[in-house]
Design a protein around this motif. Sequence first.
Motif, PDB file in Angstrom:
ATOM      1  N   SER A  59      65.178 -25.954 -66.656  1.00 31.41           N
ATOM      2  CA  SER A  59      63.889 -25.349 -66.326  1.00 31.41           C
ATOM      3  C   SER A  59      63.873 -24.859 -64.876  1.00 31.41           C
ATOM      4  CB  SER A  59      62.754 -26.348 -66.578  1.00 31.41           C
ATOM      5  OG  SER A  59      62.967 -27.520 -65.815  1.00 31.41           O
ATOM      6  N   PHE A  60      64.912 -24.139 -64.512  1.00 32.57           N
ATOM      7  CA  PHE A  60      65.050 -23.615 -63.156  1.00 32.57           C
ATOM      8  C   PHE A  60      65.891 -22.342 -63.222  1.00 32.57           C
ATOM      9  CE2 PHE A  60      68.348 -26.699 -64.056  1.00 32.57           C
ATOM     10  CZ  PHE A  60      69.514 -26.015 -63.744  1.00 32.57           C
ATOM     11  N   ASP A  61      65.890 -21.596 -62.138  1.00 30.60           N
ATOM     12  CA  ASP A  61      66.745 -20.409 -62.042  1.00 30.60           C
ATOM     13  C   ASP A  61      68.121 -20.838 -61.550  1.00 30.60           C
ATOM     14  OD1 ASP A  61      64.694 -18.673 -62.770  1.00 30.60           O
ATOM     15  OD2 ASP A  61      64.093 -18.313 -60.685  1.00 30.60           O
ATOM     16  N   TRP A  62      69.145 -20.335 -62.200  1.00 26.13           N
ATOM     17  CA  TRP A  62      70.510 -20.634 -61.762  1.00 26.13           C
ATOM     18  C   TRP A  62      70.806 -19.935 -60.448  1.00 26.13           C
ATOM     19  CZ3 TRP A  62      73.213 -24.514 -63.506  1.00 26.13           C
ATOM     20  CH2 TRP A  62      72.935 -25.025 -64.768  1.00 26.13           C
ATOM     21  N   VAL A  63      70.213 -18.751 -60.269  1.00 29.31           N
ATOM     22  CA  VAL A  63      70.403 -17.973 -59.049  1.00 29.31           C
ATOM     23  C   VAL A  63      69.062 -17.384 -58.654  1.00 29.31           C
ATOM     24  CG1 VAL A  63      71.528 -15.950 -58.034  1.00 29.31           C
ATOM     25  CG2 VAL A  63      72.808 -17.410 -59.618  1.00 29.31           C
ATOM     26  N   GLY A 119      79.777 -16.276 -62.742  1.00 30.53           N
ATOM     27  CA  GLY A 119      79.110 -15.770 -63.942  1.00 30.53           C
ATOM     28  C   GLY A 119      77.617 -15.653 -63.733  1.00 30.53           C
ATOM     29  N   SER A 120      77.012 -16.686 -63.156  1.00 29.74           N
ATOM     30  CA  SER A 120      75.569 -16.651 -62.892  1.00 29.74           C
ATOM     31  C   SER A 120      75.217 -15.610 -61.835  1.00 29.74           C
ATOM     32  CB  SER A 120      75.086 -18.033 -62.432  1.00 29.74           C
ATOM     33  OG  SER A 120      75.176 -18.966 -63.475  1.00 29.74           O
ATOM     34  N   VAL A 121      76.024 -15.521 -60.794  1.00 24.28           N
ATOM     35  CA  VAL A 121      75.755 -14.548 -59.734  1.00 24.28           C
ATOM     36  C   VAL A 121      75.877 -13.128 -60.284  1.00 24.28           C
ATOM     37  CG1 VAL A 121      76.586 -13.627 -57.526  1.00 24.28           C
ATOM     38  CG2 VAL A 121      76.347 -16.106 -57.836  1.00 24.28           C
ATOM     39  N   ARG A 122      76.887 -12.876 -61.099  1.00 23.20           N
ATOM     40  CA  ARG A 122      77.024 -11.531 -61.679  1.00 23.20           C
ATOM     41  C   ARG A 122      75.790 -11.160 -62.503  1.00 23.20           C
ATOM     42  NH1 ARG A 122      81.884 -10.490 -65.214  1.00 23.20           N
ATOM     43  NH2 ARG A 122      82.879  -9.528 -63.420  1.00 23.20           N
ATOM     44  N   ILE A 137      73.059 -10.267 -59.808  1.00 22.01           N
ATOM     45  CA  ILE A 137      73.204  -9.135 -58.869  1.00 22.01           C
ATOM     46  C   ILE A 137      74.026  -7.981 -59.424  1.00 22.01           C
ATOM     47  CG2 ILE A 137      72.935 -10.667 -56.884  1.00 22.01           C
ATOM     48  CD1 ILE A 137      75.996 -10.146 -56.327  1.00 22.01           C
ATOM     49  N   GLY A 138      74.635  -8.167 -60.594  1.00 17.62           N
ATOM     50  CA  GLY A 138      75.476  -7.105 -61.147  1.00 17.62           C
ATOM     51  C   GLY A 138      76.883  -7.196 -60.593  1.00 17.62           C
ATOM     52  N   ASP A 139      77.269  -6.301 -59.754  1.00 17.33           N
ATOM     53  CA  ASP A 139      78.625  -6.170 -59.227  1.00 17.33           C
ATOM     54  C   ASP A 139      78.930  -7.256 -58.197  1.00 17.33           C
ATOM     55  OD1 ASP A 139      81.063  -5.304 -58.213  1.00 17.33           O
ATOM     56  OD2 ASP A 139      80.349  -3.296 -57.712  1.00 17.33           O
ATOM     57  N   LEU A 140      79.972  -8.045 -58.436  1.00 19.07           N
ATOM     58  CA  LEU A 140      80.356  -9.106 -57.503  1.00 19.07           C
ATOM     59  C   LEU A 140      80.875  -8.561 -56.186  1.00 19.07           C
ATOM     60  CD1 LEU A 140      82.048 -11.596 -59.997  1.00 19.07           C
ATOM     61  CD2 LEU A 140      79.786 -11.801 -58.930  1.00 19.07           C
ATOM     62  N   ASP A 141      81.252  -7.296 -56.144  1.00 15.09           N
ATOM     63  CA  ASP A 141      81.673  -6.687 -54.885  1.00 15.09           C
ATOM     64  C   ASP A 141      80.513  -6.545 -53.907  1.00 15.09           C
ATOM     65  OD1 ASP A 141      84.253  -6.531 -55.824  1.00 15.09           O
ATOM     66  OD2 ASP A 141      84.234  -4.361 -56.124  1.00 15.09           O
ATOM     67  N   ARG A 142      79.288  -6.738 -54.368  1.00 20.37           N
ATOM     68  CA  ARG A 142      78.125  -6.701 -53.472  1.00 20.37           C
ATOM     69  C   ARG A 142      78.088  -7.898 -52.529  1.00 20.37           C
ATOM     70  NH1 ARG A 142      72.680  -6.335 -56.388  1.00 20.37           N
ATOM     71  NH2 ARG A 142      72.005  -6.069 -54.228  1.00 20.37           N
ATOM     72  N   ILE A 143      78.823  -8.962 -52.850  1.00 21.04           N
ATOM     73  CA  ILE A 143      78.834 -10.155 -51.997  1.00 21.04           C
ATOM     74  C   ILE A 143      79.523  -9.805 -50.684  1.00 21.04           C
ATOM     75  CG2 ILE A 143      79.669 -12.524 -51.744  1.00 21.04           C
ATOM     76  CD1 ILE A 143      79.574 -12.683 -54.870  1.00 21.04           C
ATOM     77  N   GLU A 146      75.187 -20.704 -51.029  1.00 21.76           N
ATOM     78  CA  GLU A 146      74.369 -19.600 -50.552  1.00 21.76           C
ATOM     79  C   GLU A 146      75.304 -18.453 -50.191  1.00 21.76           C
ATOM     80  OE1 GLU A 146      71.086 -18.175 -47.257  1.00 21.76           O
ATOM     81  OE2 GLU A 146      71.345 -20.322 -47.614  1.00 21.76           O
ATOM     82  N   LEU A 147      74.978 -17.293 -50.725  1.00 22.91           N
ATOM     83  CA  LEU A 147      75.766 -16.085 -50.482  1.00 22.91           C
ATOM     84  C   LEU A 147      74.886 -15.045 -49.820  1.00 22.91           C
ATOM     85  CD1 LEU A 147      77.276 -15.775 -54.077  1.00 22.91           C
ATOM     86  CD2 LEU A 147      78.105 -17.175 -52.204  1.00 22.91           C
TER      87      LEU A 147
END
Length: 159
Positions: A28-32, A82-85, A88-94, A156-157
């Motif tokens: 019951s929380f957001d993964w990201v 997986g959760s971050v993608r 935010i979509g593209d992992l290259d945004r990190i 944190e990213l």
Amino acid sequence: MSVIDDRLAERGLVLPQPARPPAGFAFSFDWVKVVGNRVIVSGHSPQGEDGRLIGPFGKVPSEVSLDDATTAARATVLSVLGSVRRAIGDLDRITSWVSVSGMVNADSGYGETTNAINGFSDLVLDLFGPEVGAHARTAVGYAALPLNNAVVVAAELQI
């Protein structure tokens, strides 16, 4: 494909589907949570490709070896990515891995939690390189972790 997707593929690594809770348990929380350019990542543990939690489960080192805990921490990178993608979509945004908080389900007095969480940090550095992947880190032992996971990692990213 993105640079990070290419690196994952080169290493034969696959990001899992969204986490599936075990029977009788709810997430019951957001993964990201994305706030401006900050990406706050809830605690993750290793998942199978189908999203189910795969462990190992138990205390380090009496029930789970240090090697298995280190491998679990490495696998947790895939769960996080997986959760971050999905967020935010593209992992290259990190642009930066700002901090990593590693938690180990440790026997009382166990002092090698840093070695267990090295599995996470090492793979992040391998995939993202030292410019983006370098991060501040905490690696501590706990008396218990959710669902008896051996390792849980939050981060944190920046994007």
